[in-house]
Each structure stands twice: as C-alpha cells, then as structure tokens.
Design a protein around this motif. Structure first.
Motif, PDB file in Angstrom:
ATOM      1  N   LEU A 122      11.968  25.764  40.372  1.00 52.51           N
ATOM      2  CA  LEU A 122      13.379  25.412  40.393  1.00 52.51           C
ATOM      3  C   LEU A 122      13.803  24.955  41.787  1.00 52.51           C
ATOM      4  N   LEU A 123      13.400  25.691  42.815  1.00 58.06           N
ATOM      5  CA  LEU A 123      13.773  25.322  44.171  1.00 58.06           C
ATOM      6  C   LEU A 123      13.221  23.948  44.534  1.00 58.06           C
ATOM      7  N   SER A 124      11.980  23.684  44.144  1.00 57.40           N
ATOM      8  CA  SER A 124      11.391  22.368  44.440  1.00 57.40           C
ATOM      9  C   SER A 124      12.201  21.253  43.776  1.00 57.40           C
ATOM     10  N   TYR A 125      12.620  21.504  42.529  1.00 52.01           N
ATOM     11  CA  TYR A 125      13.405  20.485  41.820  1.00 52.01           C
ATOM     12  C   TYR A 125      14.763  20.268  42.509  1.00 52.01           C
ATOM     13  N   LEU A 126      15.412  21.357  42.896  1.00 52.47           N
ATOM     14  CA  LEU A 126      16.721  21.240  43.532  1.00 52.47           C
ATOM     15  C   LEU A 126      16.618  20.517  44.863  1.00 52.47           C
ATOM     16  N   GLN A 127      15.548  20.797  45.621  1.00 46.95           N
ATOM     17  CA  GLN A 127      15.369  20.116  46.907  1.00 46.95           C
ATOM     18  C   GLN A 127      15.211  18.614  46.718  1.00 46.95           C
ATOM     19  N   ALA A 128      14.647  18.220  45.597  1.00 49.71           N
ATOM     20  CA  ALA A 128      14.413  16.803  45.352  1.00 49.71           C
ATOM     21  C   ALA A 128      15.616  16.106  44.719  1.00 49.71           C
ATOM     22  N   ASN A 129      16.531  16.872  44.098  1.00 52.78           N
ATOM     23  CA  ASN A 129      17.559  16.225  43.285  1.00 52.78           C
ATOM     24  C   ASN A 129      18.999  16.597  43.604  1.00 52.78           C
ATOM     25  N   VAL A 130      19.220  17.616  44.421  1.00 43.81           N
ATOM     26  CA  VAL A 130      20.591  18.035  44.730  1.00 43.81           C
ATOM     27  C   VAL A 130      20.840  17.864  46.218  1.00 43.81           C
ATOM     28  N   LYS A 131      21.920  17.182  46.540  1.00 45.86           N
ATOM     29  CA  LYS A 131      22.266  16.945  47.935  1.00 45.86           C
ATOM     30  C   LYS A 131      22.468  18.272  48.655  1.00 45.86           C
ATOM     31  N   GLY A 132      21.909  18.401  49.832  1.00 43.72           N
ATOM     32  CA  GLY A 132      22.042  19.631  50.592  1.00 43.72           C
ATOM     33  C   GLY A 132      20.800  20.496  50.552  1.00 43.72           C
ATOM     34  N   PHE A 133      19.859  20.180  49.638  1.00 44.44           N
ATOM     35  CA  PHE A 133      18.636  20.970  49.508  1.00 44.44           C
ATOM     36  C   PHE A 133      17.443  20.279  50.192  1.00 44.44           C
ATOM     37  N   LEU A 134      17.726  19.392  51.133  1.00 41.26           N
ATOM     38  CA  LEU A 134      16.631  18.638  51.740  1.00 41.26           C
ATOM     39  C   LEU A 134      15.672  19.539  52.504  1.00 41.26           C
ATOM     40  N   HIS A 135      16.195  20.605  53.082  1.00 41.38           N
ATOM     41  CA  HIS A 135      15.356  21.507  53.869  1.00 41.38           C
ATOM     42  C   HIS A 135      15.274  22.862  53.179  1.00 41.38           C
ATOM     43  N   PRO A 136      14.193  23.587  53.364  1.00 42.42           N
ATOM     44  CA  PRO A 136      14.071  24.915  52.733  1.00 42.42           C
ATOM     45  C   PRO A 136      15.216  25.820  53.168  1.00 42.42           C
ATOM     46  N   PRO A 137      15.869  26.498  52.247  1.00 46.13           N
ATOM     47  CA  PRO A 137      16.974  27.392  52.617  1.00 46.13           C
ATOM     48  C   PRO A 137      16.458  28.665  53.264  1.00 46.13           C
ATOM     49  N   ALA A 138      17.357  29.293  54.053  1.00 46.01           N
ATOM     50  CA  ALA A 138      16.989  30.573  54.674  1.00 46.01           C
ATOM     51  C   ALA A 138      16.774  31.636  53.607  1.00 46.01           C
ATOM     52  N   PHE A 139      17.551  31.576  52.557  1.00 49.56           N
ATOM     53  CA  PHE A 139      17.294  32.449  51.406  1.00 49.56           C
ATOM     54  C   PHE A 139      17.738  31.736  50.140  1.00 49.56           C
ATOM     55  N   PHE A 140      17.168  32.161  49.029  1.00 48.06           N
ATOM     56  CA  PHE A 140      17.422  31.537  47.726  1.00 48.06           C
ATOM     57  C   PHE A 140      17.525  32.669  46.708  1.00 48.06           C
ATOM     58  N   GLN A 141      18.706  32.823  46.106  1.00 43.54           N
ATOM     59  CA  GLN A 141      18.934  33.943  45.191  1.00 43.54           C
ATOM     60  C   GLN A 141      19.459  33.436  43.843  1.00 43.54           C
ATOM     61  N   LEU A 142      19.061  34.125  42.803  1.00 43.87           N
ATOM     62  CA  LEU A 142      19.549  33.828  41.462  1.00 43.87           C
ATOM     63  C   LEU A 142      20.209  35.067  40.870  1.00 43.87           C
ATOM     64  N   PHE A 143      21.391  34.867  40.292  1.00 46.28           N
ATOM     65  CA  PHE A 143      22.060  35.901  39.520  1.00 46.28           C
ATOM     66  C   PHE A 143      22.456  35.292  38.181  1.00 46.28           C
ATOM     67  N   GLN A 144      22.842  36.120  37.261  1.00 44.91           N
ATOM     68  CA  GLN A 144      23.256  35.634  35.952  1.00 44.91           C
ATOM     69  C   GLN A 144      24.706  36.022  35.710  1.00 44.91           C
ATOM     70  N   PHE A 145      25.464  35.110  35.083  1.00 46.81           N
ATOM     71  CA  PHE A 145      26.853  35.397  34.769  1.00 46.81           C
ATOM     72  C   PHE A 145      26.918  36.236  33.496  1.00 46.81           C
ATOM     73  N   GLY A 146      27.577  37.385  33.594  1.00 46.36           N
ATOM     74  CA  GLY A 146      27.816  38.228  32.437  1.00 46.36           C
ATOM     75  C   GLY A 146      26.528  38.597  31.732  1.00 46.36           C
ATOM     76  N   HIS A 147      26.598  38.703  30.426  1.00 45.30           N
ATOM     77  CA  HIS A 147      25.434  39.029  29.610  1.00 45.30           C
ATOM     78  C   HIS A 147      25.435  38.133  28.372  1.00 45.30           C
ATOM     79  N   GLY A 148      25.769  36.847  28.575  1.00 42.41           N
ATOM     80  CA  GLY A 148      25.971  35.932  27.453  1.00 42.41           C
ATOM     81  C   GLY A 148      24.716  35.650  26.668  1.00 42.41           C
ATOM     82  N   GLN A 149      24.895  35.357  25.385  1.00 39.45           N
ATOM     83  CA  GLN A 149      23.775  35.044  24.507  1.00 39.45           C
ATOM     84  C   GLN A 149      23.785  33.565  24.103  1.00 39.45           C
ATOM     85  N   SER A 150      24.678  32.769  24.717  1.00 34.57           N
ATOM     86  CA  SER A 150      24.705  31.340  24.429  1.00 34.57           C
ATOM     87  C   SER A 150      23.829  30.631  25.456  1.00 34.57           C
ATOM     88  N   ASN A 151      24.337  29.633  26.135  1.00 32.77           N
ATOM     89  CA  ASN A 151      23.559  28.967  27.173  1.00 32.77           C
ATOM     90  C   ASN A 151      23.500  29.866  28.402  1.00 32.77           C
TER      91      ASN A 151
END
Length: 843
Positions: free
Chosen positions: A43-72
């Motif tokens: 995911l990080l590799s994809y974001l670095q290639a496709n999202v502005k601002g991800f050109l350089h490796p971030p100092a940290f990269f964290q993932l959280f989830q919103f709520g406990h949804g069962q949809s998307n």
C-alpha cells in the motif's frame, strides 16, 4: 450504507449510537480488524507512486479503521511527511464473496471527482487516486481527503441544544437540496445511471437481492416482504415528466450520520458514503432521509436511529423538515406519493439487512447474536412498511405554512410563492407585528422629539430601555442570530461568573436561531420604523459586528465584547469608510495598522462610523492596512479597539439630509497613534477582506429586508391618507392618478421582496460567494424601489410628507443613504454584469 449503520448499533466499539455526544472524525478510529488487515508495504509503495506528497518515505506510516463497519472497510491513513502529520482516508471493497453491483468504490470515486473541487455546491472530500488493481491490497480502493469535523450518530441529537438541533436539520435538508440541484450533464455525469423508470428498477433490483439473500442465508421468505413487493409493483407513481419526481443525482444513503459537520459551526463540510448513488427519482432520496420519522425506537430490535413521540425538542416535524427541502429545491409538496417513496425506502432497507444477515453467516463478519438481530431488523422494516401503506397518507395535502390565512390587514402581502414563512416564523411574525402596533408606533413621536432636542439628543431615552426590556421578556431579542450560531451565543450568555443566569433567560436573549430566509420575514417588519431595530437588538452596525465576533472572534474577544453586545449593554461602530479616498474600492483604504512589539499602532481618518456617537458605544472594529506590500486583498486586517483608547478623536457627528440620527449617530473619527494589544487582532493579519465579505453578505441583506418594510410602511400611510383627504370634490383615492401610483408601487414592492427572499435563500443554501449575484441584485433594487414608493407616499401627504410629523422623510433619507452604504449601486451593477458575462461565456 445501512450495513455500516447496523454494525454501529450492534457492536460495542468506539462509534456507537448509544453514545449521546457528537463524535469527532478523529475519535471514531479503532485498530484494524483482523479480517481487514492490509499489506501495508504494498500500500505504501502504491501511495508513494500515485498520491501527491508521498514522494519520499514517511517518518511513520499508520493505519486505523473507522468504527466497526461491515460495508466498505474504511481506514485512516496517518503519515508524517516533511515534519508534519498528514491524514488520508482509504476506502475499499470488503473481502470475500459480495452480491453483484454491491460495494462499488469505483462509482464512489467517480461521483466524488465530479462533485468536488469547486465544481458544484455539494460539500465532498477531495479524492486523490483510484486503484482497481486487486493485487495491491486484495480489492479495489480509493484514497480521499480526511475531513476533521463532527459526526452526529444519533438522529435525536441528545445533549445538543434544541436550537442547534434545528440548525443541524436545516443544514442537512439544504445539503440534500444542493445535491438534487446539480446539473449532471454540466459535470459529466449524464451517463452515471439510467434516469427513466427509477422506482420500478429499484423494486426489481432489491427484490432480486432479497431473494438471493434469503435463499443463501437460510432465512425463509417473509410474508410481509412478499406482500410489500407486490404492493410496490402495483403502486409506482408516474415518474417520467411528472413535476414531483425530479430526476438527477440520487445519493442512495443520505442520512445524518453520513454527514461531517464543521467542528464548531452547524454546516456540512462533507457528504460521505456514495456507493449507492445513481441517477433517478430524487424524491426517493428525500423519503429515505426521513425514515427516522416512521421508526418507533421502542419497537425496533436495535435502538437509536428513529424518533419517539413526542419529538425531541428542536427536531423539526416531518412536515417542517420536508417543507424546508421542498422550498430549497422547488419541487411540489409530495402528499400524494409520499407513502410510496417511504415504503420503497423501508423495503430497500429490509433487503439490505437481509444481505447483512447473509454476509454475517458466511463469515465475512463475526456472527452470533448480531446476525440474529440483523435478521430481525429485516423483518421489522418490512412490517413497518406494510403497515404504513395500509394506514393512509402520512402528509397533509399542503405543507404546514401553506394553509389559508384569516383575513386581516397584515395578511395579504407577506407571503411570496416558494418563500412563505414556516409555522414557527409565522407565529414570531404575528408577535412582532403586535409588538410594533402596541409599543413601537405609539412611541415614535417621543423618541423623535428627543432626537430634535438641542439639550438631550445624545442621551438615551427611558422609553428605549423600557421597550428593550419588554422585547427581551417576550423572546423577540436578537432575532437576527443565524441558526448555525445560536448555540454558541446561548452558551456564551449562560456563562456568568458573578450572576447566576438560567438557561431559559439565555435562550430568550438569542432569538429563535433562524436562517437568513426565515429572518427576512421578521426583519422586513423592523424596517417599518426607524426606531424598531434597536429595540430588538437587531440594528446595524451592531448585528454585523456581532456576527463578525461570532464567526471570527476568539473566546476571549467574545467574552469581552460579544457578550455585552448580545445583552444590549453596549453598542459598537464599524470604521472602514474614509473621507480622503474612494472607499467603494476598499483596497484604497489608507488607515495603517502597524505592529510594534506586542501592540498594533493605528493611524487613520474614518467617517460614517455609524453608532460611534452613541454614549453606549464602547467598541470599534477598525479596518486598515497591516502590510501595504502584500497581495492586494491581503493587505488589510481588522482590529478591535476600545473607543476610550488614547488617540481616538471624535471629530463631529455627520448629518444625513439634515438628520443626525441622535443618539445613535454617524461619526467622523481620527486615529492618532492609537495603541491596542496584538490580541485585539481578528482572525489574522491580511484577513480583513475575508472578514468583510463574511460580514457584508448577511448585513447587506438585512438592509434590503428592512427597506422592503419601509416601503410597506409608506404604502400603508399613503392609502390611509388618500382615503382621508379630499381634493376637488373627492378623496385622493378616487383619483385615477392615485390608483396608477398605488398599483405601480405594489408591483415594485412584490418584485423587490422576491429578489430579497431569493438572495436570502441562496445565502442559506450556498453561502456568500455563490449568492453574491443575488445579493447584488437585491442591494440595487431594494433602495430604488423604496425611494419610489416613499416618494409617492410623500407626494400624497403633501407638505406633511416632508415634515417631521410623519416618518416618511426620515425613512426616505435612510433609503437614499443605502444606495451608497455597503457599496454603491455601481459596484453591485458591475458584479451583476460580470456574472452575466461569465454565464453566457459558458453556453
């Protein structure tokens, strides 16, 4: 989608409907569920290639989830880039087998792209990229902007001030109206879906989904559901070309908890969860939005998303809420078809719950008791829908404010098609009219006598203080306060360290929390007397200054200045116009505001600072240049100045056609090395134009609203005079020239009122920037119309018309001044012409 909604009810997570408080978008994240973990490296590799601002490796990269949804599944992506923490939102399809056409993140990305970045008035987050390559994290996904704001997950809004509840619902209705007003062809969404036979296709689609769910989910078909499907098929209303079935964008899941509100203001900054969006019959969207009105929480298997009787205080009734939506969109009142659209919404929800039940049993979500409740919810919604279609129409044949009125002198001219006052505003209007008749008109002479007195004119008449106290006691105080600021004002007035003030007393001081359109009906009445606005604390420039402090002041500035202004204990002035430059172009302003250490030093020459002569005036809001070398519209700033600060010199009171408007007055002022602490700066250096534009939108309209009232007062006096006076053997009213004058005056007033109400309506819906053309038209038309009508009234009164025995000459002088105040006609005509040229260029 309802799948997320169900999970928030059933799961004990950080985002549950059992919580009574609004949730910040940063407060509803939880660790990523084990079933939804991603390959973070890919995911990080994809974001670095496709999202502005991800050109350089971030100092940290964290993932959280919103709520406990069962949809998307939706994730918070948190990274540190270039020393700052940045947040993004990732939304993906769920893993495992899913029903055909469900969880369409590709469509969500498409519609967000089309609606966003200023292309429409619909508030949506910005999207950055769409990935359809499932090898990256297992399913397609897209990345969008993270919006920091509030989520109201319980539609009853417990622990929210009643006035704020109403403002939240009004904001929701207007955002839905904005979605339904989008020109889909203009933004490239003309092929986003099939427009014809929407309801028929919806019935067949969800019937098919339901049959799939029951077949695979080991749930026997519900007899109520089968009967409901048949009833819907037999009762589809006419859609193609039918005026009540406007076709366009259908959100598909428009609910309060899919909206992100501003952190402090009651306005929507983001509409989420577009996976069910398409083109079709938009009344189905409105009905779905109103589902909580037909759900009884006491009977529902899962509590927290419907309303009980009586409604929680401040929540508008179904009729009031729907009237707000219909007024904003211009669609007819849907009494004849409302039951069908509501039943369709409930049917679709039942089918979705059956799908949730299926996915839970398949193991894509943890099962257990939650699966059982999902099945019960499917049965519940079908039962409610079937009961609804058998009980008869839910809505009366006319919206609540459209019922015929009793006859009376005041009932014939205040209604304008599409902008009629709601039942709540009509009650306020009647109370205000009675107050004017009983207290204001009878007091005009003694108040005017004081103004013409040589000895006492700059003192406050006891009658004014008596009427202000009476207006407060009757709840007619600060009627101007907008709905999105009423709660803040109420909280501020409730804070009193020395004197205990009841919540009820604070509420009486903040009016009703009205929209601009609602206030227009009341402000017009205030314009019938030169003295009325200040008796209700609805006078300029104080209303504009209070709005500036409400919107842009910090808590300390609000406590020091806004609180006493709201209470009517002090008054204020607005110092912008200057005698030595053409102030119609505010970039000409020469007053300097220079920072020296921890102070600003002000030097300048101002005039037409209304209110500065008043002995109660304690505050001046001063506009000047903090940086003459900045971009043209970033040079100016606004500061708060105590009028007693050394270096302030009141040069003289200014006359308006011979009126000095004592004790209020208009002052010429010199600022000579006036020093104020830097904490007196409003919002920030270079933000003066931004504040001015935010102030002048509502303020200009308040002038226009009052002008319509002044014209109506002229009409009333003209007719009475024409019926009482005789010339050449008959009353003036019997002369043909008078009839022509009277008819033309009525035409002028009605046309101008519509312009003003439309401008107020646009300001409510879209804000000052989009409404500027409508505001400019109202600003030009209102004083011109009022001058013509008052001139006719003066002519009918003869010599008495130009005397001080009648209010006509004073009203005329004020109206003539307003062709210059807040920008001369020529400036507004230029705005109108520029917008018209831009419109034609796009054709």
């Amino acid at each position: 989608m309802f799948i997320v909604f169900l999970s928030t009810i059933l799961v004990n997570s950080n985002w549950t409907l059992s919580s009574s408080m609004a949730k910040s978008t940063s407060d509803i994240v939880v660790p990523v569920h084990s079933a939804h973990r991603l390959d973070e490296g890919r995911l990080l590799s994809y974001l670095q290639a496709n999202v502005k601002g991800f050109l350089h490796p971030p100092a940290f990269f964290q993932l959280f989830q919103f709520g406990h949804g069962q949809s998307n599944p939706t994730y918070l992506v948190q990274v540190e880039l270039h020393g700052t923490v940045q947040r993004y939102v990732l939304r993906k399809k769920p893993p495992g087998h899913i029903l055909q056409s469900a969880h369409a993140v590709e469509r969500e990305y498409l519609i967000l792209s089309a609606l966003g970045e200023g292309k429409t008035n619909v508030p949506v987050p910005r999207v950055y990229c769409l990935c359809t390559d499932s090898t990256v994290i297992g399913t397609p996904f897209y990345v969008m902007e993270h919006l920091e704001g509030r989520l109201f997950v319980n539609p009853t809004l417990p622990d929210v001030d009643p006035k704020e509840r109403r403002a939240i619902y009004v904001a929701m209705a207007r955002v839905l109206a904005a979605i339904h007003s989008v020109d889909v062809d203009a933004i490239g969404l003309g092929q986003y879906g099939r427009k014809e036979n929407y309801c028929k296709r919806q019935i067949e689609r969800w019937a098919a989904q339901y049959h799939l769910s029951t077949g695979e989910g080991k749930l026997d078909p519900d007899p109520n559901m089968m009967e409901l499907i048949q009833w819907l098929r037999e009762n589809i209303p006419s859609e193609d070309g039918y005026p009540g079935s406007r076709t366009g964008i259908v959100h598909g899941d428009f609910r309060l908890d899919n909206l992100i509100f501003h952190p402090t203001e009651n306005r929507v900054i983001g509409v989420l969860d577009w996976e069910l969006s398409t083109l079709g019959n938009q009344m189905s969207d409105a009905a779905y939005n109103c589902v909580p009105y037909v759900i009884n929480n006491n009977q529902s298997p899962a509590k927290g998303f419907g309303f009980d009787e009586p409604l929680t205080e401040g929540i508008p009734t179904l009729q009031e809420y729907l009237a707000e939506y219909c007024s904003a969109t211009g669609v007819p009142w849907p009494a004849d078809t409302w039951n069908f659209y509501t039943a369709l919404s409930l049917f679709r929800s039942a089918a979705i719950y059956a799908g949730v039940y299926l996915r839970m049993l398949q193991g894509n979500a943890s099962g257990g008791q939650r699966a059982e409740v999902a099945g019960k919810m499917a049965l519940f919604f079908a039962a409610v829908a079937l009961r609804l279609v058998k009980q008869g129409p839910m809505l009366q044949s006319l919206p609540p404010h459209s019922a015929p009125e009793s006859s009376g002198a005041e009932s014939s001219h205040h209604k304008s098609l599409g902008f009629s006052p709601s039942a709540r505003v009509q009650k306020l209007r009647e109370r205000l009219l009675l107050f004017m008749e009983k207290h204001i008109y009878p007091s005009e002479k003694e108040l005017s006598d004081l103004m013409y007195s040589s000895n006492d004119r700059w003192t406050i008449h006891p009658t004014e203080e008596r009427l202000k106290k009476l207006a407060k006691s009757e709840g007619l105080w600060n009627l101007w306060i907008p709905a999105d600021s009423a709660a803040l004002a109420s909280n501020l007035l409730s804070e009193d360290e020395k004197v205990s003030r009841s919540k009820d007393a604070a509420d009486r001081l903040v009016g009703a929390g009205l929209s601009n359109l609602e206030y227009a009906h009341l402000c017009e009445i205030l314009g019938r007397s030169m003295w009325a606005p200040q008796m209700f604390n609805c006078n300029a420039p104080d209303t504009g200054n209070m709005e500036v402090l409400l919107r842009y002041g910090n808590p300390e500035q609000q406590r020091q200045w806004l609180k006493p202004l709201l209470e009517g204990k002090i008054r204020s002035g607005f110092a912008m116009t200057e005698p030595n430059v053409a102030s119609s172009d505010a970039t000409n302003i020469e007053c300097s505001i220079v920072r020296e250490a921890e102070e600003y030093v002000i030097n300048g020459h101002k005039w037409w600072t209304s209110g500065a002569m008043d002995p109660r005036c304690q505050l001046l809001i001063v506009m000047g240049k903090t940086n003459p070398n900045a971009a043209l519209h970033k040079q100016q700033s606004m500061v708060l100045v105590d009028i007693k600060t050394p270096g302030i010199k009141i040069v003289r009171p200014l006359l308006v056609f011979g009126f000095d408007d004592a004790p209020h007055g208009h002052a010429e002022i010199k600022f000579e090395n006036v020093r104020v602490p830097i904490s007196n700066l409003l919002l920030g250096e270079g933000r003066g134009f931004e504040i001015a534009q935010g102030r002048l939108g509502p303020g200009r309209l308040h002038h226009c609203m009052r002008l319509v009232g002044a014209a109506e007062r002229g009409m009333d006096l003209m007719v009475k005079r024409a019926n009482q006076r005789k010339a050449f053997g008959k009353t003036l009213a019997q002369h043909g020239s008078f009839a022509q004058m009277l008819a033309q005056s009525r035409l002028d007033i009605e046309q101008t009122r519509l312009l003003v109400l439309n401008a107020a309506h646009q300001l409510d819906l879209y804000g000052n920037k989009v409404a500027k053309g409508a505001i400019a038209m109202a600003k030009v038309a209102a004083p011109s119309t009022t001058l013509r009508v008052l001139d006719n009234a003066i002519q009918v009164h003869g010599g008495a018309g130009v005397s001080s025995d009648f209010p006509l000459s004073h009203l005329w002088a004020s109206a003539r001044t307003l062709r210059l105040a807040d920008g001369p006609d020529e400036v507004h005509l230029g705005t109108i012409a520029k917008l018209e040229l831009q419109r034609v260029a796009k054709l």
